[in-house]
Design a protein around this motif. Structure first.
Motif, PDB file in Angstrom:
ATOM      1  N   ALA A   1       0.800  -1.228   0.000  1.00 35.00           N
ATOM      2  CA  ALA A   1       0.000   0.000   0.000  1.00 35.00           C
ATOM      3  C   ALA A   1       0.829   1.272   0.000  1.00 35.00           C
ATOM      4  CB  ALA A   1      -0.931   0.002   1.207  1.00 35.00           C
ATOM      5  N   HIS A   2       2.033   1.242   0.585  1.00 40.00           N
ATOM      6  CA  HIS A   2       2.759   2.499   0.811  1.00 40.00           C
ATOM      7  C   HIS A   2       4.228   2.385   0.412  1.00 40.00           C
ATOM      8  CE1 HIS A   2      -0.676   4.261   2.812  1.00 40.00           C
ATOM      9  NE2 HIS A   2      -0.747   3.236   3.651  1.00 40.00           N
ATOM     10  N   PRO A   3       4.540   2.675  -0.845  1.00 35.90           N
ATOM     11  CA  PRO A   3       5.939   2.600  -1.294  1.00 35.90           C
ATOM     12  C   PRO A   3       6.846   3.645  -0.647  1.00 35.90           C
ATOM     13  CG  PRO A   3       4.525   3.522  -3.019  1.00 35.90           C
ATOM     14  CD  PRO A   3       3.619   3.010  -1.946  1.00 35.90           C
ATOM     15  N   ASN A   4       6.287   4.650   0.008  1.00 35.27           N
ATOM     16  CA  ASN A   4       7.130   5.659   0.676  1.00 35.27           C
ATOM     17  C   ASN A   4       7.544   5.237   2.081  1.00 35.27           C
ATOM     18  OD1 ASN A   4       4.447   5.969   1.589  1.00 35.27           O
ATOM     19  ND2 ASN A   4       4.787   8.108   2.154  1.00 35.27           N
ATOM     20  N   VAL A   5       7.255   3.985   2.454  1.00 35.95           N
ATOM     21  CA  VAL A   5       7.712   3.441   3.734  1.00 35.95           C
ATOM     22  C   VAL A   5       8.912   2.536   3.488  1.00 35.95           C
ATOM     23  CG1 VAL A   5       7.131   2.008   5.723  1.00 35.95           C
ATOM     24  CG2 VAL A   5       5.411   3.532   4.743  1.00 35.95           C
ATOM     25  N   ARG A   6      10.011   2.821   4.163  1.00 32.95           N
ATOM     26  CA  ARG A   6      11.225   1.996   4.073  1.00 32.95           C
ATOM     27  C   ARG A   6      11.516   1.388   5.447  1.00 32.95           C
ATOM     28  NH1 ARG A   6      15.624   4.959   3.654  1.00 32.95           N
ATOM     29  NH2 ARG A   6      14.590   6.872   4.348  1.00 32.95           N
ATOM     30  N   THR A   7      12.232   0.285   5.451  1.00 33.58           N
ATOM     31  CA  THR A   7      12.606  -0.375   6.701  1.00 33.58           C
ATOM     32  C   THR A   7      14.116  -0.571   6.747  1.00 33.58           C
ATOM     33  OG1 THR A   7      10.492  -1.552   6.804  1.00 33.58           O
ATOM     34  CG2 THR A   7      12.282  -2.407   8.158  1.00 33.58           C
ATOM     35  N   ARG A   8      14.696  -0.247   7.874  1.00 32.99           N
ATOM     36  CA  ARG A   8      16.138  -0.439   8.081  1.00 32.99           C
ATOM     37  C   ARG A   8      16.310  -1.333   9.312  1.00 32.99           C
ATOM     38  NH1 ARG A   8      20.528   4.526   8.691  1.00 32.99           N
ATOM     39  NH2 ARG A   8      22.339   3.247   9.305  1.00 32.99           N
ATOM     40  N   THR A   9      16.924  -2.497   9.117  1.00 36.87           N
ATOM     41  CA  THR A   9      17.067  -3.464  10.197  1.00 36.87           C
ATOM     42  C   THR A   9      18.476  -3.435  10.773  1.00 36.87           C
ATOM     43  OG1 THR A   9      17.602  -5.188   8.582  1.00 36.87           O
ATOM     44  CG2 THR A   9      15.289  -4.978   9.246  1.00 36.87           C
ATOM     45  N   GLY A  10      18.655  -4.155  11.882  1.00 40.61           N
ATOM     46  CA  GLY A  10      19.954  -4.222  12.534  1.00 40.61           C
ATOM     47  C   GLY A  10      20.386  -2.910  13.149  1.00 40.61           C
ATOM     48  N   VAL A  11      19.411  -2.132  13.624  1.00 40.66           N
ATOM     49  CA  VAL A  11      19.684  -0.791  14.153  1.00 40.66           C
ATOM     50  C   VAL A  11      19.355  -0.764  15.643  1.00 40.66           C
ATOM     51  CG1 VAL A  11      19.069   1.650  14.042  1.00 40.66           C
ATOM     52  CG2 VAL A  11      19.205   0.302  11.937  1.00 40.66           C
ATOM     53  N   ARG A  12      20.278  -0.254  16.431  1.00 41.30           N
ATOM     54  CA  ARG A  12      20.042  -0.088  17.864  1.00 41.30           C
ATOM     55  C   ARG A  12      19.826   1.390  18.169  1.00 41.30           C
ATOM     56  NH1 ARG A  12      24.481  -0.815  22.694  1.00 41.30           N
ATOM     57  NH2 ARG A  12      23.148  -0.086  24.398  1.00 41.30           N
ATOM     58  N   ILE A  13      18.762   1.718  18.878  1.00 40.46           N
ATOM     59  CA  ILE A  13      18.463   3.098  19.251  1.00 40.46           C
ATOM     60  C   ILE A  13      19.243   3.428  20.522  1.00 40.46           C
ATOM     61  CG2 ILE A  13      16.647   4.778  19.726  1.00 40.46           C
ATOM     62  CD1 ILE A  13      16.451   3.286  17.018  1.00 40.46           C
ATOM     63  N   THR A  14      19.985   4.541  20.504  1.00 42.74           N
ATOM     64  CA  THR A  14      20.734   4.953  21.689  1.00 42.74           C
ATOM     65  C   THR A  14      20.169   6.203  22.352  1.00 42.74           C
ATOM     66  OG1 THR A  14      22.314   6.225  20.346  1.00 42.74           O
ATOM     67  CG2 THR A  14      22.854   3.912  20.813  1.00 42.74           C
ATOM     68  N   GLY A  15      19.308   6.928  21.672  1.00 51.79           N
ATOM     69  CA  GLY A  15      18.733   8.122  22.279  1.00 51.79           C
ATOM     70  C   GLY A  15      18.031   8.990  21.254  1.00 51.79           C
ATOM     71  N   LEU A  16      17.501  10.088  21.745  1.00 53.21           N
ATOM     72  CA  LEU A  16      16.830  11.060  20.891  1.00 53.21           C
ATOM     73  C   LEU A  16      17.763  12.215  20.582  1.00 53.21           C
ATOM     74  CD1 LEU A  16      13.398  11.188  22.766  1.00 53.21           C
ATOM     75  CD2 LEU A  16      13.927   9.897  20.680  1.00 53.21           C
ATOM     76  N   ALA A  17      17.586  12.819  19.435  1.00 51.99           N
ATOM     77  CA  ALA A  17      18.292  14.052  19.095  1.00 51.99           C
ATOM     78  C   ALA A  17      17.355  15.218  19.348  1.00 51.99           C
ATOM     79  CB  ALA A  17      18.731  14.031  17.630  1.00 51.99           C
ATOM     80  N   GLY A  18      17.912  16.334  19.759  1.00 56.42           N
ATOM     81  CA  GLY A  18      17.114  17.517  20.050  1.00 56.42           C
ATOM     82  C   GLY A  18      17.248  17.924  21.494  1.00 56.42           C
TER      83      GLY A  18
END
Length: 477
Positions: free
Chosen positions: A132-149
């Motif tokens: 349904a949504h070709p503008n959605v991409r997925t990136r795997t193997g990623v660890r979140i370390t925090g927020l920016a801002g």
């Protein structure tokens, strides 16, 4: 609805599970780019297990409120599930349920649930999103370390990729859908964000689950069998649920609160099922073939984080179990996440995603269905022995007594059955239970007598008439 898929806005969704996938579907029509980041290195292309989703080994109920929300976000998903072998089970006629008040009658259909493994549910949603949504991409193997801002605005997310390289993904909106393991409170603290009010109610529920091959003639049009606990007894609450799923299987989950937990021992599985308030489920299991090992899971505390009450930074929203995680025994986690994602979409339809007030409005909208599911769960769990958390108040006790009255009345009154299933299926808020007609019905009480046993069809009874494959533990072999 106003859609803006060609604009310049970018959303980053943290977590590629059910909540994250639905959040991506909710946002895709209103931003140019949605990036889903997932810690797993691979998201299965088929209905296969994910290593970081241990709760998928246990039986799941997707109530019609959640299924309808998913269908609205991603039309055609239900057909994908059913074509892959899932079951559409009518409620209450497709449920053999022993409530604290007794056996429910199997009235005509008011709602439904989807009987399928969690792996199949997630796969169907991922498949629908890609189509349904070709503008959605997925990136795997990623660890979140925090927020920016900073404490006033989130501008992206800090990550470590598979090669342990640090990076910042810029975003106009970040959605945390990382589930029970969410580190959002720590991430907010690190950028000067607010502290978030948190409530925990933990009845110490432990799960043990196993799949069975359905007996001959029961692979389709088979009911859910559910033996509920009774919090009024002052003993640990023990539950058995048997749900028909794909591939001609039954998904069976046992659960028990603190002091009455099931074991992971295969030899004790059916013994536990026989020791709950009624042995019906165990009688069916004795005539089915077990498949595979027993899986055990114990992270079941109800945890509510009130992000909608905090002075949250612009550009950050929390969805699903990351905000409100529930004891799975009530089967509302998936539906609450789906309804939360639908609320996110509806907010985006009214307020531009890049607007300063968008995140605040979306968080308040998401909190609605999550709070409804929370009340259903803690309204029971607070009453079990040794439950951790705030003790039930006088108001809680009065509400519980009223619900008990409704459960008893529902055995002989279809109007009350409809109201209760509307709430249980997450189609309407609990306020419908206080409507004048329901109050009047509760005051009148039973219109028909209590049942002295389960209402079984001729086909269902015929299964119980077969010779058991295994003798009960207290019977001679």
């Amino acid at each position: 609805m106003t859609q803006n898929p060609s604009g310049s806005l970018r959303a980053v969704v943290l977590g590629g599970g059910l909540a994250g996938t639905l959040a991506a579907a909710a946002l895709a029509p209103y931003v140019a780019d949605v990036l889903v980041v997932e810690r797993d290195t691979v998201l299965p292309e088929t209905a296969a297990p994910r290593p970081r989703l241990p709760q998928a080994a246990h039986a799941h109920m997707l109530w019609s409120g959640g299924a309808d929300a998913i269908e609205e976000l991603l039309p055609g998903t239900t057909a994908t599930w059913l074509e892959a072998g899932a079951h559409r089970i009518p409620i209450p006629n497709g449920m053999v349920s022993y409530s604290p008040a007794g056996w429910f009658r199997r009235w005509t259909e008011t709602h439904y649930l989807i009987g399928a493994s969690r792996d199949l549910v997630d796969w169907g949603v991922r498949t629908a999103l890609r189509a349904a949504h070709p503008n959605v991409r997925t990136r795997t193997g990623v660890r979140i370390t925090g927020l920016a801002g900073d404490g006033s605005r989130v501008t992206g997310v800090r990550i470590l990729d598979g090669d342990r390289r640090e990076d910042v993904l810029d975003a106009d909106l970040v959605v945390d859908a990382t589930g029970r393991d969410s580190k959002a409170p720590e991430w907010l603290a690190a950028i000067g964000g607010p502290a978030v009010e948190e409530t925990v109610v933990d009845a110490g529920v432990r799960y043990a689950s196993r799949r069975y091959r359905a007996p001959e003639g029961t692979a389709s049009d088979w009911p859910v069998v559910n033996i509920q606990a009774d919090p009024r007894l002052g003993t640990p609450g023990q539950v058995v649920s048997v749900i028909p799923i794909e591939d001609g299987q039954w998904h069976v989950s046992l659960s028990g609160t603190r002091g009455g937990e099931p074991s992971g021992d295969e030899q004790l599985f059916e013994e536990f099922a026989r020791g709950v308030r009624h042995p019906l489920a165990a009688d069916f299991l004795a005539r089915a073939e077990p498949i595979g090992e027993v899986a055990v899971y114990g992270r079941t505390a109800n945890r509510q984080r009130r992000y909608e009450k905090a002075a949250m930074p612009t550009g950050f929203v929390v969805l699903g179990d990351a905000a409100t995680s529930l004891n799975p025994v009530y089967g509302h986690g998936m539906s609450a996440a789906a309804l939360g994602a639908l609320a996110l979409r509806d907010t985006a339809a009214k307020t531009p995603v890049g607007a300063p007030k968008f995140a605040r409005q979306a968080q308040k909208a998401i909190a609605g269905p999550a709070s409804a599911a929370w009340l259903l769960a803690v309204g029971q769990d607070r009453f079990y022995p040794d439950a951790v958390g705030e003790a039930p108040s006088l108001g809680d006790r009065l509400a519980a007594r009223y619900v008990q009255r409704l459960n008893r009345t529902a055995i002989g009154n279809f109007l009350v059955v409809r109201a209760l299933t509307e709430v249980m299926a997450m189609k309407k808020p609990a306020t419908v239970l206080g409507s004048p007609d329901v109050l009047f019905a509760a005051a009148r009480g039973l219109r028909r007598p209590l049942l002295d046993g389960p209402q079984l069809t001729e086909r269902e009874q015929s299964v119980l008439n077969r010779e058991p494959l295994r003798a009960a533990a207290d019977e001679p072999a």
